[in-house]
Design a protein around this motif. Structure first.
Motif, PDB file in Angstrom:
ATOM      1  N   GLN A  63      -4.196  -5.641  -1.424  1.00 53.82           N
ATOM      2  CA  GLN A  63      -4.576  -4.326  -0.900  1.00 53.82           C
ATOM      3  C   GLN A  63      -3.868  -3.214  -1.659  1.00 53.82           C
ATOM      4  OE1 GLN A  63      -3.588  -4.471   3.248  1.00 53.82           O
ATOM      5  NE2 GLN A  63      -5.469  -5.539   3.818  1.00 53.82           N
ATOM      6  N   ALA A  64      -2.599  -3.402  -1.961  1.00 51.01           N
ATOM      7  CA  ALA A  64      -1.830  -2.370  -2.659  1.00 51.01           C
ATOM      8  C   ALA A  64      -2.307  -2.189  -4.093  1.00 51.01           C
ATOM      9  CB  ALA A  64      -0.350  -2.730  -2.641  1.00 51.01           C
ATOM     10  N   LYS A  81      -4.367   5.981   2.286  1.00 51.28           N
ATOM     11  CA  LYS A  81      -4.253   4.513   2.215  1.00 51.28           C
ATOM     12  C   LYS A  81      -2.931   4.115   1.570  1.00 51.28           C
ATOM     13  CE  LYS A  81      -9.119   3.273   2.158  1.00 51.28           C
ATOM     14  NZ  LYS A  81     -10.221   2.704   1.367  1.00 51.28           N
ATOM     15  N   GLN A  82      -2.504   4.885   0.572  1.00 52.70           N
ATOM     16  CA  GLN A  82      -1.220   4.579  -0.065  1.00 52.70           C
ATOM     17  C   GLN A  82      -0.077   4.700   0.936  1.00 52.70           C
ATOM     18  OE1 GLN A  82      -0.731   7.017  -3.572  1.00 52.70           O
ATOM     19  NE2 GLN A  82      -2.482   6.095  -4.596  1.00 52.70           N
ATOM     20  N   ARG A  83      -0.088   5.741   1.763  1.00 52.73           N
ATOM     21  CA  ARG A  83       0.958   5.907   2.778  1.00 52.73           C
ATOM     22  C   ARG A  83       0.926   4.769   3.802  1.00 52.73           C
ATOM     23  NH1 ARG A  83      -0.455  11.104   1.545  1.00 52.73           N
ATOM     24  NH2 ARG A  83      -2.051  11.305   3.162  1.00 52.73           N
ATOM     25  N   GLN A 102       3.922   1.999   4.614  1.00 54.75           N
ATOM     26  CA  GLN A 102       4.414   1.698   5.968  1.00 54.75           C
ATOM     27  C   GLN A 102       4.390   0.194   6.234  1.00 54.75           C
ATOM     28  OE1 GLN A 102       1.881   4.038   8.489  1.00 54.75           O
ATOM     29  NE2 GLN A 102       3.017   5.943   8.127  1.00 54.75           N
ATOM     30  N   VAL A 103       3.310  -0.462   5.832  1.00 57.27           N
ATOM     31  CA  VAL A 103       3.204  -1.914   6.056  1.00 57.27           C
ATOM     32  C   VAL A 103       4.236  -2.653   5.209  1.00 57.27           C
ATOM     33  CG1 VAL A 103       1.696  -3.922   5.817  1.00 57.27           C
ATOM     34  CG2 VAL A 103       0.777  -1.780   6.713  1.00 57.27           C
ATOM     35  N   ARG A 113       7.560  -2.422   6.867  1.00 57.57           N
ATOM     36  CA  ARG A 113       7.682  -3.378   7.978  1.00 57.57           C
ATOM     37  C   ARG A 113       7.940  -4.792   7.466  1.00 57.57           C
ATOM     38  NH1 ARG A 113       2.859  -1.031  11.488  1.00 57.57           N
ATOM     39  NH2 ARG A 113       1.996  -1.297   9.455  1.00 57.57           N
ATOM     40  N   VAL A 114       7.253  -5.169   6.391  1.00 56.04           N
ATOM     41  CA  VAL A 114       7.446  -6.513   5.826  1.00 56.04           C
ATOM     42  C   VAL A 114       8.877  -6.663   5.319  1.00 56.04           C
ATOM     43  CG1 VAL A 114       6.788  -8.021   3.908  1.00 56.04           C
ATOM     44  CG2 VAL A 114       5.027  -6.922   5.291  1.00 56.04           C
ATOM     45  N   LEU A 115       9.372  -5.660   4.628  1.00 57.92           N
ATOM     46  CA  LEU A 115      10.751  -5.737   4.115  1.00 57.92           C
ATOM     47  C   LEU A 115      11.772  -5.764   5.252  1.00 57.92           C
ATOM     48  CD1 LEU A 115      10.677  -3.367   0.994  1.00 57.92           C
ATOM     49  CD2 LEU A 115      10.591  -5.861   1.062  1.00 57.92           C
TER      50      LEU A 115
END
Length: 170
Positions: free
Chosen positions: A67-68, A79-81, A85-86, A89-91
């Motif tokens: 997606q990135a 979409k980049q922002r 954010q996602v 959260r993963v990190l």
């Protein structure tokens, strides 16, 4: 130019169908050109992307990384922002930082922002490689077409057709 050349060699009674055939073939050529450019662009960009990605990007889930690195994201700041954010959260999940660890959270947010910027830049470079090679392929095809036109029989243009007196155009 090609329309004039085609109309010049056709008998008058087939002028309409000949003109439409030339227009149709031109449209088919445009569609094929766009399809070839798109295929080359996607294949080259997909194959070049892993070489541009930072090593830290491999820690992200494959779907998030896809997606990135999607070229559509490059043109959409919202979409980049969302992706940043996602990734944050993963990190946070991977490093175990929580709400009580504000400094760690700020550091991970900065890391996620920097990582996403590198991923977006990698996608831009891969896309540029695909466009570059795609246009070189189209340039090569254009040269071939120009060379093929040199093989066409040279037919002088028709002169004006005079109508007999008293006859009107249909």
């Amino acid at each position: 130019m090609f329309m004039l050349a085609a109309q010049n060699v056709m008998p008058r009674e087939h002028l309409g169908s000949g003109t439409s055939a030339v227009t149709y073939l031109r449209s088919v050529g445009q569609v094929l050109g766009a399809a070839i450019l798109g295929t080359v662009l996607v294949n080259i960009a997909t194959s070049q992307l892993p070489g541009y990605l930072p090593a830290a990007a491999q820690r992200l889930p494959a779907t998030l990384l896809a997606q990135a690195a999607d070229p559509q994201v490059l043109a959409d700041g919202q979409k980049q922002r969302q992706i940043v954010q996602v990734v944050t959260r993963v990190l946070v999940e991977q490093n175990g930082a929580g709400p009580g660890q504000g400094q760690d959270l700020t550091h991970l947010t900065a890391q996620a922002t920097a990582l996403c910027a590198q991923i977006f830049e990698a996608a831009r470079h891969a896309l540029a490689d695909g466009l570059h090679l795609g246009f070189l392929v189209l340039l090569g095809m254009s040269v071939v077409v120009v060379l093929l036109t040199l093989l066409l029989k040279d037919v002088p243009l028709r002169g004006r057709v005079e109508r007999p007196a008293g006859q009107t155009a249909r």
